[in-house]
Scaffold this active site. Structure first.
Site, PDB file in Angstrom:
ATOM      1  N   GLY A 224       0.814  -1.205   0.000  1.00 20.29           N
ATOM      2  CA  GLY A 224       0.000   0.000   0.000  1.00 20.29           C
ATOM      3  C   GLY A 224       0.846   1.251   0.000  1.00 20.29           C
ATOM      4  N   SER A 225       0.311   2.309   0.533  1.00 15.57           N
ATOM      5  CA  SER A 225       0.970   3.612   0.477  1.00 15.57           C
ATOM      6  C   SER A 225       2.126   3.699   1.459  1.00 15.57           C
ATOM      7  CB  SER A 225      -0.036   4.717   0.789  1.00 15.57           C
ATOM      8  OG  SER A 225      -0.410   4.676   2.154  1.00 15.57           O
ATOM      9  N   THR A 228       0.917   4.810   5.052  1.00 22.02           N
ATOM     10  CA  THR A 228       0.338   3.735   5.851  1.00 22.02           C
ATOM     11  C   THR A 228       1.400   2.719   6.242  1.00 22.02           C
ATOM     12  OG1 THR A 228      -1.781   4.026   4.726  1.00 22.02           O
ATOM     13  CG2 THR A 228      -1.474   1.995   5.960  1.00 22.02           C
ATOM     14  N   GLY A 229       2.351   2.460   5.341  1.00 19.06           N
ATOM     15  CA  GLY A 229       3.441   1.551   5.658  1.00 19.06           C
ATOM     16  C   GLY A 229       4.262   2.025   6.841  1.00 19.06           C
ATOM     17  N   GLU A 246       5.658  -3.534   0.828  1.00 18.31           N
ATOM     18  CA  GLU A 246       5.800  -3.122  -0.574  1.00 18.31           C
ATOM     19  C   GLU A 246       4.962  -1.861  -0.719  1.00 18.31           C
ATOM     20  OE1 GLU A 246       4.988  -2.033  -3.908  1.00 18.31           O
ATOM     21  OE2 GLU A 246       3.880  -3.886  -4.331  1.00 18.31           O
TER      22      GLU A 246
END
Length: 468
Positions: A224-225, A228-229, A246
């Site tokens: 994801g983004s 958010t990671g 990723e």
């Protein structure tokens, strides 16, 4: 309207609350997903933890056979999954759309089924024997995005199963239905509790955040983004979870002056606009040498203007809508800002609903938001350069480093340029062509760890060294 339940401990379980999932082509509700609670998550993790006791001791050959059975299930239900995926994600059934994604998921599952991590003898002499073993971690938490929900779920789940781990998967609230159905199918051939699924709308309950801090989840796999990671990484720190992240990319392509513009136009288009540009490793910015700049722009526009955009369930559509309003608004904003600075060669204006036409804008530079930010949609900025050193520096001037590409007739020259690009994967005369035998991951803010191949499989294990 069909309701899709959670899968916990091998059984379909209804949540106390549900939320609607909508077709981005029509805005019609296509199904109801379970709005899982923290108690539901605890039940799913508990089921996975209980199943781990036996699953982690399963012989390697039986693990392979179980993964092959999952692969067969995907194939048996390919059209059902593809139609459901199109309804909730928007991508067309044909071309590089839902059928292609499900076929890719099946192929990836099959390849992963046949990977293994054998014990290695590090030393065996009169001073003793040293063996390195790979042990499963425990419960793996999988958090998947909305752009390739089935494919990425397979990327997360199959390596976990192959290495003796159990799984709890939580799909995006925009595209939970196909993943819930996928896990239901997996449970037809796997022991109870080995793969479990929850879902949430991220408003009533933030199940993703609860997963990343859960004390009984040993590893989080998140796609994801970047923002958010980072939150996942921070909340996982207290329990020292293993992580594979990723994250977003802002991939650059560099076109050298020796190219044949018409010959590379198709590759440039699909490198940028696959899945309507909603792909982490799509080409997001294109640097073209002044000698061929106008010709490349003309050839790319000539190819792009013939791509039909429409409802994903229409077999004539090649591209569909942007998946959700939040992403549509971001693309619209970036394109609107770029129109005032650059030269619109194609598209540039939003369509009806969530449809946005393929858009190509020339004469931008690195300071423009459409270049500097990851647009994650059907809009490509083109930047002119005269000095290759400056182009390489501009391509590397990004906090991201997922993928990149070099376009040239001189493969050796292209490889020299590729080796200087700061990204995890670089392609020559194509872009984004990932494959299951090649490790894939980002550098800088584009991620942590890798997926695919033996290197990706190893990330689902801990090393144990035995001295005798």
């Amino acid at each position: 309207m069909p309701d899709y339940g959670m899968m916990i401990g091998g059984a379909r379980v209804a949540a106390a609350e549900t939320f609607g999932v909508y077709n981005p082509s029509t805005d019609e509700e296509v199904g109801r997903a379970p709005n899982s609670s923290p108690a539901d998550l605890n039940a799913a993790v508990g089921a996975a933890r209980a199943a781990f006791e036996d699953w982690s001791k399963t012989p390697d050959g039986e693990l392979r056979a179980a993964c092959e059975a999952v692969t067969a299930k995907i194939g048996e239900h390919a059209e059902e999954l593809a139609v459901l995926l199109t309804k909730e994600q928007g991508k067309p059934l044909g071309g590089l759309g839902s059928r292609w994604e499900i076929g890719g998921a099946q192929a990836w599952a099959g390849y992963t089924s046949n990977l293994s991590l054998a014990m290695k003898v590090l030393q065996d002499n009169n001073e003793g024997r040293v063996e390195m073993h790979r042990n499963p971690l425990g419960v793996v938490g999988s958090i998947t995005p909305w752009n390739f929900p089935v494919m990425i779920a397979v990327w997360h789940i199959l390596p976990a199963l192959r290495t003796g781990n159990t799984v709890v998967v939580k799909p995006s609230p925009y595209t939970p239905l196909a993943t819930l159905r996928l896990v239901e199918l997996m449970n037809e051939v796997l022991p109870a509790g080995v793969v479990n699924a929850v879902a949430s709308d991220d408003r009533l309950h933030n199940i993703g955040a609860a997963m990343s801090s859960h004390p009984d989840i040993a590893k989080i796999v998140f796609t994801g983004s970047c923002s958010t990671g980072q939150k996942v990484m921070m909340s996982a720190a207290e329990t020292m979870k293993r992580l594979t992240l990723e994250l977003g990319g802002n991939d650059a392509g560099i076109v050298l002056p020796d190219v044949d513009p018409k010959a590379i136009a198709e590759g440039l288009f699909w490198g940028s606009f696959i899945n309507n540009g909603q792909t982490c490793a799509a080409m997001k910015r294109l640097y073209v040498h002044d000698d061929v700049y106008d010709q490349v722009c003309d050839a790319l526009v000539a190819y792009a203007r013939n791509i039909p955009v429409g409802d994903g369930l229409d077999e004539g559509s090649v591209l569909g809508p942007v998946n959700n309003r939040l992403q549509f608004d971001k693309v619209s904003r970036l394109v609107a800002e770029a129109r005032s600075k650059g030269r619109v060669l194609l598209g540039g204006e939003p369509g009806g609903g969530l449809f946005f036409p393929p858009t190509i804008i020339a004469d931008l530079d690195n300071a423009d938001p459409l270049v500097a930010e990851e647009q994650f949609g059907p809009a490509l900025p083109i930047i002119r350069y005269t000095d290759l050193e400056e182009a390489i520096a501009a391509a590397n001037d990004s906090p991201n480093g997922l993928g990149g590409s070099v376009w040239s007739k001189d493969i050796d020259k292209a490889k020299q340029v590729a080796r200087r690009m700061q990204c995890g994967s670089v392609w020559i005369n194509k872009h984004g062509a990932i494959q299951p035998n090649a490790p894939f991951g980002g550098v800088k803010k584009s991620g942590l760890g890798v997926e695919f191949g033996e290197e990706g499989l190893a990330e689902y294990t801990d090393i144990q060294v035995v001295f005798s």
